[in-house]
Write an enzyme that holds these catalytic residues in place. Structure first.
Site, PDB file in Angstrom:
ATOM      1  N   TYR A   1     -66.357  21.457  39.402  1.00  0.00           N
ATOM      2  CA  TYR A   1     -66.249  20.591  40.579  1.00  0.00           C
ATOM      3  C   TYR A   1     -65.892  19.194  40.072  1.00  0.00           C
ATOM      4  O   TYR A   1     -66.612  18.214  40.296  1.00  0.00           O
ATOM      5  CB  TYR A   1     -67.528  20.600  41.423  1.00  0.00           C
ATOM      6  CG  TYR A   1     -67.197  20.555  42.893  1.00  0.00           C
ATOM      7  CD1 TYR A   1     -66.617  21.652  43.517  1.00  0.00           C
ATOM      8  CD2 TYR A   1     -67.407  19.412  43.651  1.00  0.00           C
ATOM      9  CE1 TYR A   1     -66.273  21.617  44.864  1.00  0.00           C
ATOM     10  CE2 TYR A   1     -67.070  19.368  44.999  1.00  0.00           C
ATOM     11  CZ  TYR A   1     -66.513  20.465  45.594  1.00  0.00           C
ATOM     12  OH  TYR A   1     -66.170  20.420  46.922  1.00  0.00           O
TER      13      TYR A   1
ATOM     14  N   HIS B   1     -64.543  15.643  38.908  1.00  0.00           N
ATOM     15  CA  HIS B   1     -64.293  14.348  39.545  1.00  0.00           C
ATOM     16  C   HIS B   1     -63.744  13.401  38.477  1.00  0.00           C
ATOM     17  O   HIS B   1     -63.672  13.776  37.289  1.00  0.00           O
ATOM     18  CB  HIS B   1     -65.576  13.825  40.209  1.00  0.00           C
ATOM     19  CG  HIS B   1     -66.753  13.783  39.287  1.00  0.00           C
ATOM     20  ND1 HIS B   1     -66.784  13.001  38.149  1.00  0.00           N
ATOM     21  CD2 HIS B   1     -67.937  14.445  39.311  1.00  0.00           C
ATOM     22  CE1 HIS B   1     -67.928  13.162  37.527  1.00  0.00           C
ATOM     23  NE2 HIS B   1     -68.652  14.041  38.203  1.00  0.00           N
TER      24      HIS B   1
ATOM     25  N   HIS C   1     -65.478  13.344  34.976  1.00  0.00           N
ATOM     26  CA  HIS C   1     -65.101  14.435  34.070  1.00  0.00           C
ATOM     27  C   HIS C   1     -63.702  14.181  33.504  1.00  0.00           C
ATOM     28  O   HIS C   1     -63.447  14.372  32.322  1.00  0.00           O
ATOM     29  CB  HIS C   1     -65.035  15.769  34.824  1.00  0.00           C
ATOM     30  CG  HIS C   1     -66.331  16.249  35.403  1.00  0.00           C
ATOM     31  ND1 HIS C   1     -66.521  16.431  36.753  1.00  0.00           N
ATOM     32  CD2 HIS C   1     -67.498  16.598  34.811  1.00  0.00           C
ATOM     33  CE1 HIS C   1     -67.735  16.896  36.972  1.00  0.00           C
ATOM     34  NE2 HIS C   1     -68.361  16.999  35.813  1.00  0.00           N
TER      35      HIS C   1
ATOM     36  N   LYS D   1     -73.459   9.031  31.658  1.00  0.00           N
ATOM     37  CA  LYS D   1     -74.169   9.344  32.899  1.00  0.00           C
ATOM     38  C   LYS D   1     -75.407  10.203  32.577  1.00  0.00           C
ATOM     39  O   LYS D   1     -76.469  10.005  33.153  1.00  0.00           O
ATOM     40  CB  LYS D   1     -73.190  10.067  33.832  1.00  0.00           C
ATOM     41  CG  LYS D   1     -73.806  10.881  34.908  1.00  0.00           C
ATOM     42  CD  LYS D   1     -73.988  10.066  36.133  1.00  0.00           C
ATOM     43  CE  LYS D   1     -74.651  10.849  37.240  1.00  0.00           C
ATOM     44  NZ  LYS D   1     -74.509  12.282  37.197  1.00  0.00           N
TER      45      LYS D   1
ATOM     46  N   LEU E   1     -70.369   8.706  39.769  1.00  0.00           N
ATOM     47  CA  LEU E   1     -69.802   9.968  40.250  1.00  0.00           C
ATOM     48  C   LEU E   1     -70.633  11.134  39.738  1.00  0.00           C
ATOM     49  O   LEU E   1     -71.076  11.140  38.593  1.00  0.00           O
ATOM     50  CB  LEU E   1     -68.364  10.116  39.759  1.00  0.00           C
ATOM     51  CG  LEU E   1     -67.384   9.077  40.278  1.00  0.00           C
ATOM     52  CD1 LEU E   1     -65.968   9.401  39.830  1.00  0.00           C
ATOM     53  CD2 LEU E   1     -67.422   9.016  41.796  1.00  0.00           C
TER      54      LEU E   1
ATOM     55  N   SER F   1     -70.979  15.621  40.647  1.00  0.00           N
ATOM     56  CA  SER F   1     -70.556  16.755  41.501  1.00  0.00           C
ATOM     57  C   SER F   1     -71.541  16.916  42.652  1.00  0.00           C
ATOM     58  O   SER F   1     -71.198  17.410  43.720  1.00  0.00           O
ATOM     59  CB  SER F   1     -70.511  18.045  40.686  1.00  0.00           C
ATOM     60  OG  SER F   1     -69.710  17.849  39.552  1.00  0.00           O
TER      61      SER F   1
HETATM   62  P1  AMP Z   1     -71.508  18.125  34.479  1.00  0.00           P
HETATM   63  O1  AMP Z   1     -70.357  18.903  35.019  1.00  0.00           O
HETATM   64  O2  AMP Z   1     -72.268  17.365  35.507  1.00  0.00           O
HETATM   65  O3  AMP Z   1     -72.377  18.957  33.580  1.00  0.00           O
HETATM   66  O4  AMP Z   1     -70.871  16.993  33.534  1.00  0.00           O
HETATM   67  C1  AMP Z   1     -70.014  17.337  32.472  1.00  0.00           C
HETATM   68  C2  AMP Z   1     -69.807  16.119  31.604  1.00  0.00           C
HETATM   69  O5  AMP Z   1     -69.231  15.077  32.370  1.00  0.00           O
HETATM   70  C3  AMP Z   1     -71.121  15.571  31.040  1.00  0.00           C
HETATM   71  O6  AMP Z   1     -70.917  15.157  29.704  1.00  0.00           O
HETATM   72  C4  AMP Z   1     -71.411  14.424  31.936  1.00  0.00           C
HETATM   73  O7  AMP Z   1     -72.203  13.414  31.325  1.00  0.00           O
HETATM   74  C5  AMP Z   1     -70.013  13.914  32.236  1.00  0.00           C
HETATM   75  N1  AMP Z   1     -70.028  13.142  33.492  1.00  0.00           N
HETATM   76  C6  AMP Z   1     -70.558  13.494  34.672  1.00  0.00           C
HETATM   77  N2  AMP Z   1     -70.467  12.493  35.566  1.00  0.00           N
HETATM   78  C7  AMP Z   1     -69.860  11.473  34.927  1.00  0.00           C
HETATM   79  C8  AMP Z   1     -69.489  10.157  35.304  1.00  0.00           C
HETATM   80  N3  AMP Z   1     -69.720   9.670  36.535  1.00  0.00           N
HETATM   81  N4  AMP Z   1     -68.880   9.376  34.382  1.00  0.00           N
HETATM   82  C9  AMP Z   1     -68.645   9.850  33.127  1.00  0.00           C
HETATM   83  N5  AMP Z   1     -68.968  11.070  32.708  1.00  0.00           N
HETATM   84  C10 AMP Z   1     -69.575  11.884  33.589  1.00  0.00           C
END
Ligand code: AMP
Length: 423
Positions: free
Chosen positions: A175, A177, A180, A292, A327, A329
């Protein structure tokens, strides 16, 4: 008649009314019929000047006998009739109208480019388009390379490495954004090949958490990942990652005792286990994580160090909406009121920073000010607010040097996290 898809956006004045009027006008253009419209998506302004209001976006399917240029001219007239004065590219506007597709036609003239050249980078176009033209999205998604089988992924990555190329790896739960995608862009900048994994990892969710309803959209994700520089998406299945009788886990101690580790027992054990497995399959040169999830990045760095894993970890800054909301998901779960309340997260972190710059050093006082600010929001329920050492994550009594200020707050049923580093 030719089937066309249009993108509509508004971020000035009565946005709903602007969109209604635009749709009415489009439906009454000569030789043109409005066939279908998507739902409305509210999104952050994209490449607009700071402080620009948020957009309402949707897509529309029309049938028309107008030529592409006549259609473009009609839409330009309509934009100006509805009050668009500033013709500059990313200015705020009562209505913005784009031709996304005109039948199967490809046009690349200075005035008109079809399909719309930035379509594949924009989830606020792809998501509403998927509602009214799912087969179009399916065919765009087919352009991206997606590997689901673990052995196939291992072979692909090994081949890349044996040809002397480097691999940058971005593990995600999908998902996608712009947060990512900032990791994907950096990986592609640093390395020859960028691999993105999309896996909602069941073992990092607690029994009462949102594993089942976590948002998923592989098609849109693979289009976005490719357009940001991802060469391949790894999309393993839970039954293959954790086969019958699975029983091996990786656990980083101490750093996982605090913050999210304390609130979500077993969470980091799930994260380190899946990330170790992904590293073993892909063998990346560099893996990218977001600040984050500060604690997650720290825990993974520790795992890599302690287990002598041969790769580098790079941590990238938090990407926020222009109003400050980090940001995530999970932001899609928020109602309009909850989203507005959630702005208190970044505001209270900024407030803490100001208090510290004002000379206050007592963590207890700083935390009390933050909690006070957050508690004023009706939908907010604090999980934790903490000031911690940036290495050990142990709570600090006084802010003397560099410190992590981190919080986790529920808005309704949605748990959001945010943090800053001070000092
Ligand atoms: P997730 O899909 O939430 O597991 O996130 C995957 C990767 O994207 C992780 O390393 C998160 O820390 C990074 N991530 C999620 N949200 C953000 C954001 N707003 N800014 C930068 N990196 C992010």
């Amino acid at each position: 008649m030719i089937i066309c898809y249009l993108g509509l956006g508004s971020n000035l004045g009565d946005r709903q009314q602007n969109i209604r009027l635009a749709l009415q006008h489009i439906g009454s253009l000569k030789n043109t019929k409005l066939v279908r419209i998507s739902g409305i998506y509210e999104t952050d302004p994209c490449n607009c000047p700071p402080g620009s209001p948020r957009f309402l976006n949707l897509t529309a399917k029309i049938k028309t006998n107008l030529s592409p240029l006549s259609l473009l001219n009609e839409l330009k007239v309509l934009e100006s009739d509805l009050g668009r004065k500033d013709e500059r590219k990313n200015s705020s506007r009562p209505i913005d109208l784009d031709i996304l597709f005109y039948g199967n036609k490809k046009i690349n003239s200075p005035r008109l480019k079809i399909p719309h050249p930035r379509l594949k980078e924009r989830s606020f176009v792809l998501k509403p388009l998927k509602e009214i033209a799912p087969s179009l999205i399916k065919s765009l998604a087919k352009e991206a390379k997606v590997i689901s089988h673990i052995e196939a992924m291992r072979k692909y990555a090994a081949k890349v490495k044996s040809s002397g190329k480097t691999i940058g790896f971005v593990p995600t739960m999908g998902y996608l954004h712009p947060g990512h995608l900032s990791l994907v862009r950096q990986a592609k900048k640093d390395c020859d090949i960028c691999l993105v994994s999309i896996f909602v990892n069941p073992i990092q969710f607690g029994p009462q958490e949102d594993y089942k309803k976590y948002p998923r959209d592989l098609e849109v994700d693979s289009i976005l990942a490719k357009s940001a520089g991802g060469d391949c998406v790894f999309y393993p299945q839970a039954k293959d990652m954790y086969g019958l009788g699975y029983s091996t886990y990786v656990n980083v101690e101490k750093k996982t005792d605090y913050l999210c580790g304390a609130s979500r027992p077993g969470h980091f054990r799930g994260v380190t286990t899946v990330v170790a497995k992904l590293f073993n399959i892909i063998q990346p040169d560099i893996a990218y994580f977001g600040q984050k999830d500060f604690q997650q990045a720290l825990v993974i760095k520790k795992m890599v160090k302690d287990l002598n894993m041969p790769l580098k970890i790079k941590v990238m800054p938090i990407v926020r909406d222009s109003d400050g909301l980090a940001l995530s998901s999970r932001n899609v779960y928020l109602s309009a009121q909850e989203r507005s309340d959630a702005l208190v997260l970044s505001r209270s972190l900024q407030k803490a920073k100001e208090i510290i710059f004002g000379g206050e050093r007592k963590a207890g006082k700083i935390i009390a000010a933050m909690r006070n600010e957050i508690s004023r929001k009706k939908s907010a329920r604090i999980d934790y607010t903490a000031i911690a050492d940036v290495e050990t994550l142990e709570p600090l009594e006084y802010v003397k040097q560099k410190a992590l200020i981190a919080l986790a707050v529920y808005f309704g049923k949605t748990r959001l996290i945010d943090n800053i580093i001070v000092g």
